[in-house]
Design a protein around this motif. Sequence first.
Motif, mmCIF file in Angstrom:
data_model
loop_
_atom_site.group_PDB
_atom_site.id
_atom_site.type_symbol
_atom_site.label_atom_id
_atom_site.label_comp_id
_atom_site.label_asym_id
_atom_site.label_seq_id
_atom_site.Cartn_x
_atom_site.Cartn_y
_atom_site.Cartn_z
ATOM 1 N N ILE A 196 0.845 -1.205 0.000
ATOM 2 C CA ILE A 196 0.000 0.000 0.000
ATOM 3 C C ILE A 196 0.877 1.250 0.000
ATOM 4 O O ILE A 196 0.634 2.205 -0.747
ATOM 5 C CB ILE A 196 -0.969 0.001 1.205
ATOM 6 N N GLU A 197 1.907 1.247 0.830
ATOM 7 C CA GLU A 197 2.820 2.396 0.901
ATOM 8 C C GLU A 197 3.519 2.615 -0.439
ATOM 9 O O GLU A 197 3.632 3.739 -0.926
ATOM 10 C CB GLU A 197 3.847 2.173 2.007
ATOM 11 N N GLN A 198 3.976 1.514 -1.042
ATOM 12 C CA GLN A 198 4.642 1.598 -2.339
ATOM 13 C C GLN A 198 3.674 2.128 -3.403
ATOM 14 O O GLN A 198 4.040 2.987 -4.209
ATOM 15 C CB GLN A 198 5.170 0.222 -2.744
ATOM 16 N N ASN A 199 2.445 1.637 -3.391
ATOM 17 C CA ASN A 199 1.442 2.120 -4.345
ATOM 18 C C ASN A 199 1.107 3.582 -4.127
ATOM 19 O O ASN A 199 0.872 4.327 -5.085
ATOM 20 C CB ASN A 199 0.172 1.263 -4.260
ATOM 21 N N THR A 200 1.117 4.016 -2.875
ATOM 22 C CA THR A 200 0.860 5.421 -2.567
ATOM 23 C C THR A 200 1.955 6.307 -3.154
ATOM 24 O O THR A 200 1.671 7.350 -3.757
ATOM 25 C CB THR A 200 0.755 5.635 -1.042
ATOM 26 N N VAL A 201 3.205 5.870 -3.002
ATOM 27 C CA VAL A 201 4.335 6.629 -3.555
ATOM 28 C C VAL A 201 4.218 6.690 -5.079
ATOM 29 O O VAL A 201 4.372 7.761 -5.684
ATOM 30 C CB VAL A 201 5.682 5.999 -3.127
ATOM 31 N N SER A 225 0.655 11.170 -10.268
ATOM 32 C CA SER A 225 -0.175 12.373 -10.214
ATOM 33 C C SER A 225 0.640 13.612 -10.570
ATOM 34 O O SER A 225 0.177 14.487 -11.308
ATOM 35 C CB SER A 225 -0.786 12.537 -8.821
ATOM 36 N N GLU A 226 1.863 13.684 -10.044
ATOM 37 C CA GLU A 226 2.740 14.817 -10.370
ATOM 38 C C GLU A 226 3.081 14.816 -11.858
ATOM 39 O O GLU A 226 3.049 15.864 -12.511
ATOM 40 C CB GLU A 226 4.021 14.746 -9.545
#
Length: 104
Positions: free
Chosen positions: A25-30, A36-37
């Motif tokens: 989840i953390e990796q996907n968030t990054v 997005s950027e």
Amino acid sequence: AEKNLKLEEKITVLQQQNEELRARIEQNTVITRQLSEENANLQEYVEKEVEEKKKLSRTNEELLWKLQEGDAVSPVKLPPTSSTSFYRCSSGNTSPAKVRTLRR
């Protein structure tokens, strides 16, 4: 006691799976943040390109209009039976095109 051991092993396995899922989840968030950027940057680039295209289109329209107006008020008029031809030569700059005549 044997049932408790199996349950503790299952708890350990589930905790490991839980940690792995949290890491994913953390990796996907990054990755989502990076994408997005990048998407925002690309949208900004596209907007700039669209504006540049509009500007070039307006410039083109203006130049076409000036060319047509220049032809309409041109002091050089040929009689219909003239054997002289006029050719516009591209000079590669923004100055008016040079005109030369060729005899047949």
